[in-house]
Design an enzyme around this catalytic site. Structure first.
Site, PDB file in Angstrom:
ATOM      1  N   PHE A 130       0.859  -1.184   0.000  1.00  0.00           N
ATOM      2  CA  PHE A 130       0.000   0.000   0.000  1.00  0.00           C
ATOM      3  C   PHE A 130       0.891   1.228   0.000  1.00  0.00           C
ATOM      4  O   PHE A 130       1.721   1.399   0.893  1.00  0.00           O
ATOM      5  CB  PHE A 130      -0.930   0.030   1.220  1.00  0.00           C
ATOM      6  CG  PHE A 130      -1.826   1.234   1.202  1.00  0.00           C
ATOM      7  CD1 PHE A 130      -2.934   1.278   0.357  1.00  0.00           C
ATOM      8  CD2 PHE A 130      -1.555   2.343   1.996  1.00  0.00           C
ATOM      9  CE1 PHE A 130      -3.755   2.403   0.316  1.00  0.00           C
ATOM     10  CE2 PHE A 130      -2.377   3.463   1.962  1.00  0.00           C
ATOM     11  CZ  PHE A 130      -3.478   3.490   1.123  1.00  0.00           C
ATOM     12  N   ASP A 215       9.297   2.713   1.619  1.00  0.00           N
ATOM     13  CA  ASP A 215       8.101   3.437   2.029  1.00  0.00           C
ATOM     14  C   ASP A 215       7.925   3.203   3.526  1.00  0.00           C
ATOM     15  O   ASP A 215       7.483   2.142   3.946  1.00  0.00           O
ATOM     16  CB  ASP A 215       6.888   2.952   1.235  1.00  0.00           C
ATOM     17  CG  ASP A 215       5.620   3.739   1.594  1.00  0.00           C
ATOM     18  OD1 ASP A 215       5.655   4.504   2.581  1.00  0.00           O
ATOM     19  OD2 ASP A 215       4.604   3.579   0.884  1.00  0.00           O
ATOM     20  N   LYS A 244       2.453  10.110   8.038  1.00  0.00           N
ATOM     21  CA  LYS A 244       1.730   9.688   9.238  1.00  0.00           C
ATOM     22  C   LYS A 244       2.272  10.324  10.533  1.00  0.00           C
ATOM     23  O   LYS A 244       1.894  11.445  10.835  1.00  0.00           O
ATOM     24  CB  LYS A 244       1.639   8.166   9.296  1.00  0.00           C
ATOM     25  CG  LYS A 244       0.761   7.636   8.126  1.00  0.00           C
ATOM     26  CD  LYS A 244       0.164   6.274   8.372  1.00  0.00           C
ATOM     27  CE  LYS A 244      -0.982   5.981   7.423  1.00  0.00           C
ATOM     28  NZ  LYS A 244      -0.624   5.318   6.190  1.00  0.00           N
TER      29      LYS A 244
END
Ligand SMILES: *Cc1c(COP(=O)(O)O)cnc(C)c1O
Length: 396
Positions: A130, A215, A244
């Site tokens: 993702f 990532d 985040k």
């Protein structure tokens, strides 16, 4: 008209938070929830952390936004601090994780272009990955639920199974730019890269002149007990996306790169109107003030070990439902023998514990990094009670 004013792309649940306090969220109806979702690994300092709140309020009153047309003392200072604490030599600030991934993809392509090898444009990516919801980021995953109906997508991605080093190496050809991989898969089900896998990708990059693009949007920024997750592997990336936790709840992301990997990113190649504005930089600084304080990451590590062992001890008592614990630090998953979405809803509605599902049958446990032992005890009690009271919907 039947469409809702808020575009109906999320199946939103009944919890409607209006206030947060530390590790707790309060819903519109006054119900208090223990928040072990933390905005999906975003609220690293919990809710209403006084230092973060004050930094944002003070900066909002001083200067919120100018433009990247002007010099940025705020951006320079935060970038320098990130450089001083990471593999990177340079940082591009974004407003989200997907934009950080976009910048990472562009940086990787531009590197080979700058080297006179524009044909090397393909990134090898991994199944169940993702990377966000932009067209570039959904092109980098093989998951049909994100891709369907949006084709044609961006060419230039190969997909191989996660943790399959042989498979990844076998895909390298004359058009390969590098690998794009989550150090610990989040949405895909809390799978951590194995050391052999990540170290093998690094070695292949060194041998073939490729770029290792990590990532760490979800697993970076303290989540796994080190500032970045790759530090636990003895592997350095060339390029990395983070977001985040970086703003503790303020929308912020970043693409980090070495000087060599960023050699193609010259004037005019990339940009963002909001990216790195003074307000975002103040939030980013406040998060680092707390996170880089001696002892903070040790606390995350200690709480991660405690939570993991508490979860592992709970498994044999509820082995009709729980299978295993996965993940690293405070990025943990409980693999279920049932649908995780149903159990997450059960915990939320009947035990006031917030968690997130991932990869079908994994319950993600992503508490604020500032939890203490009382929160762990409370969560484990709720999980145990939830396991006792849970009745899965029969799938016959
Ligand atoms: C959440 C996430 C993204 C996307 O971040 P957004 O802020 O939603 O764009 C990208 N990569 C990973 C690993 C993520 O967990």
């Amino acid at each position: 008209m039947s469409i809702t004013a808020l575009m109906p792309v999320y199946p939103r649940c009944g919890v409607r938070p209006v206030r947060g306090e530390g590790c707790y969220l309060f819903s519109e109806d006054g119900t208090r929830y223990l928040d072990f979702a933390a905005g999906i690994a975003v609220n690293a300092l919990g809710h209403g952390h006084p230092h973060l709140v004050k930094a944002i309020a003070d900066q909002a009153a001083t200067l919120m936004h100018v433009s990247n047309l002007y010099g940025s003392p705020q951006g320079e200072a935060l970038a320098q601090r990130i450089v001083d604490n990471s593999f990177a030599d340079t940082v591009f600030f974004t407003n989200s994780g997907a934009e950080a991934v976009e910048c990472a993809i562009k940086t990787a392509r531009r590197y080979h272009y700058a080297n006179g090898n524009p044909e090397r444009h393909k990134l090898i990516t991994f199944q169940n990955a993702f990377h966000g919801r932009t067209l570039g980021a959904i092109s980098a995953t093989d998951q049909p639920k994100m891709r369907d109906g949006f084709e044609p997508l961006l060419p230039g991605f190969d997909y191989v199974p996660f943790n399959d080093l042989e498979g990844a190496l076998a895909r390298i050809d004359d058009e390969t730019a590098g690998f794009l991989v989550e150090t610990v898969q989040g949405e895909g089900g809390l799978m951590a890269a194995t050391p052999e896998f990540l170290q093998g990708l690094r070695k292949a990059c060194d041998e073939h002149g490729l770029l290792l693009v990590l990532d760490e949007v979800q697993c970076g920024y303290g989540r796994t007990g080190t500032f970045f997750a790759h530090e636990q592997y003895g592997v350095r990336p060339d390029i990395m996306s983070v977001a985040k936790g970086i703003g503790g709840g303020f929308p912020l992301g970043a693409c980090l790169a070495t000087e060599e990997a960023a050699k193609g990113m010259v004037f005019g190649t990339h940009g963002s109107t909001y990216g790195g504005n003074p307000l975002a930089m103040a939030a980013g600084q406040a998060v680092l003030d707390v996170m880089l304080e001696p002892g903070f990451l040790d606390h995350v590590k200690a709480m991660g070990e405690r939570l993991r062992s508490a979860l592992e001890q709970m498994i044999p008592n509820h082995d009709h439902l729980f299978e295993e614990v996965r993940g690293k630090g405070l990025m943990l998953g409980i693999k279920l023998k049932a649908d995780a979405r149903e159990f997450v809803a059960h915990l939320r509605d009947n035990h006031q514990l917030l968690t997130v599902s991932a990869g079908g049958n994994v319950v993600r446990v992503l508490p604020p990094l500032v939890i203490d032992e009382r929160h762990i005890a409370e969560a484990v009690e709720k999980l145990s009670a939830g396991a006792r009271t849970f009745v899965p919907v029969a799938d016959d």
